[in-house]
Design a protein around this motif. Structure first.
Motif, PDB file in Angstrom:
ATOM      1  N   PRO A  42     113.823  12.206 -42.222  1.00  0.00           N
ATOM      2  CA  PRO A  42     113.708  12.389 -40.774  1.00  0.00           C
ATOM      3  C   PRO A  42     112.589  11.559 -40.175  1.00  0.00           C
ATOM      4  CG  PRO A  42     112.624  14.195 -41.894  1.00  0.00           C
ATOM      5  CD  PRO A  42     113.221  13.329 -42.963  1.00  0.00           C
ATOM      6  N   GLN A  43     112.759  11.230 -38.916  1.00  0.00           N
ATOM      7  CA  GLN A  43     111.737  10.474 -38.206  1.00  0.00           C
ATOM      8  C   GLN A  43     110.587  11.434 -37.886  1.00  0.00           C
ATOM      9  OE1 GLN A  43     111.953   7.167 -37.638  1.00  0.00           O
ATOM     10  NE2 GLN A  43     113.931   7.108 -38.680  1.00  0.00           N
ATOM     11  N   VAL A  44     109.445  11.172 -38.480  1.00  0.00           N
ATOM     12  CA  VAL A  44     108.273  12.020 -38.272  1.00  0.00           C
ATOM     13  C   VAL A  44     107.272  11.271 -37.400  1.00  0.00           C
ATOM     14  CG1 VAL A  44     106.356  13.219 -39.365  1.00  0.00           C
ATOM     15  CG2 VAL A  44     108.597  13.144 -40.496  1.00  0.00           C
ATOM     16  N   GLU A  48     104.179   6.029 -40.676  1.00  0.00           N
ATOM     17  CA  GLU A  48     104.467   4.604 -40.656  1.00  0.00           C
ATOM     18  C   GLU A  48     105.583   4.275 -41.644  1.00  0.00           C
ATOM     19  OE1 GLU A  48     102.538   3.710 -37.642  1.00  0.00           O
ATOM     20  OE2 GLU A  48     102.739   1.872 -38.812  1.00  0.00           O
ATOM     21  N   PRO A  49     106.362   3.253 -41.336  1.00  0.00           N
ATOM     22  CA  PRO A  49     107.374   2.804 -42.304  1.00  0.00           C
ATOM     23  C   PRO A  49     106.720   2.387 -43.628  1.00  0.00           C
ATOM     24  CG  PRO A  49     107.791   1.865 -40.133  1.00  0.00           C
ATOM     25  CD  PRO A  49     106.440   2.509 -40.077  1.00  0.00           C
ATOM     26  N   THR A  94     119.034   4.471 -47.583  1.00  0.00           N
ATOM     27  CA  THR A  94     119.352   4.707 -46.177  1.00  0.00           C
ATOM     28  C   THR A  94     118.073   4.840 -45.361  1.00  0.00           C
ATOM     29  OG1 THR A  94     121.467   5.773 -46.657  1.00  0.00           O
ATOM     30  CG2 THR A  94     120.407   6.336 -44.559  1.00  0.00           C
ATOM     31  N   ALA A  95     117.956   4.016 -44.330  1.00  0.00           N
ATOM     32  CA  ALA A  95     116.733   3.989 -43.525  1.00  0.00           C
ATOM     33  C   ALA A  95     116.919   2.993 -42.385  1.00  0.00           C
ATOM     34  CB  ALA A  95     115.532   3.572 -44.384  1.00  0.00           C
TER      35      ALA A  95
END
Length: 118
Positions: A42-44, A48-49, A94-95
């Motif tokens: 999930p996008q938190v 940072e990537p 997956t990203a």
């Protein structure tokens, strides 16, 4: 205005391949070390990537352990593009994938979505 643009994402089955491209506007990409990053769901907020692969001006490369022997980063001086060839893709790849300057990171661009699912 300086910015980087990612391309080439998509949806593939496990074991498939994709090639991502990173192009720049407003700067000469071949004058910088460049890296590919990714951010899996999930996008938190504030997270940072993670670094996936990097390539120096001279062509030396570095990879995250989980992608070694599957991903290849390269640069094309003729088109001033940095590529990320991704083979043997797994669902955990997956990203959203982003490129950025390794030593002088800029604001993150839009990224390109990679989805690996059967």
């Amino acid at each position: 205005q300086v910015h980087l643009v990612e391309s080439g994402g998509g949806s593939v089955q496990p074991g498939g391949s994709l090639r991502l491209g990173c192009a720049a506007s407003g700067l000469i990409l071949s004058s910088y070390a460049v890296a590919w990053y990714r951010q899996a769901p999930p996008q938190v907020p504030g997270r940072e990537p993670e670094l996936v692969a990097a390539i120096t001006i001279g062509g030396s490369t570095h990879y995250q352990d989980s992608v070694k022997d599957r991903f290849t980063i390269s640069r094309d001086s003729a088109t001033d593009t940095v590529w990320l060839q991704m083979n043997s893709l797994k669902p955990r790849d997956t990203a959203v994938y982003y490129c950025n300057l390794y030593s002088y990171p800029m604001n993150w661009g839009q990224g390109t979505q990679v989805t690996v699912t059967s």
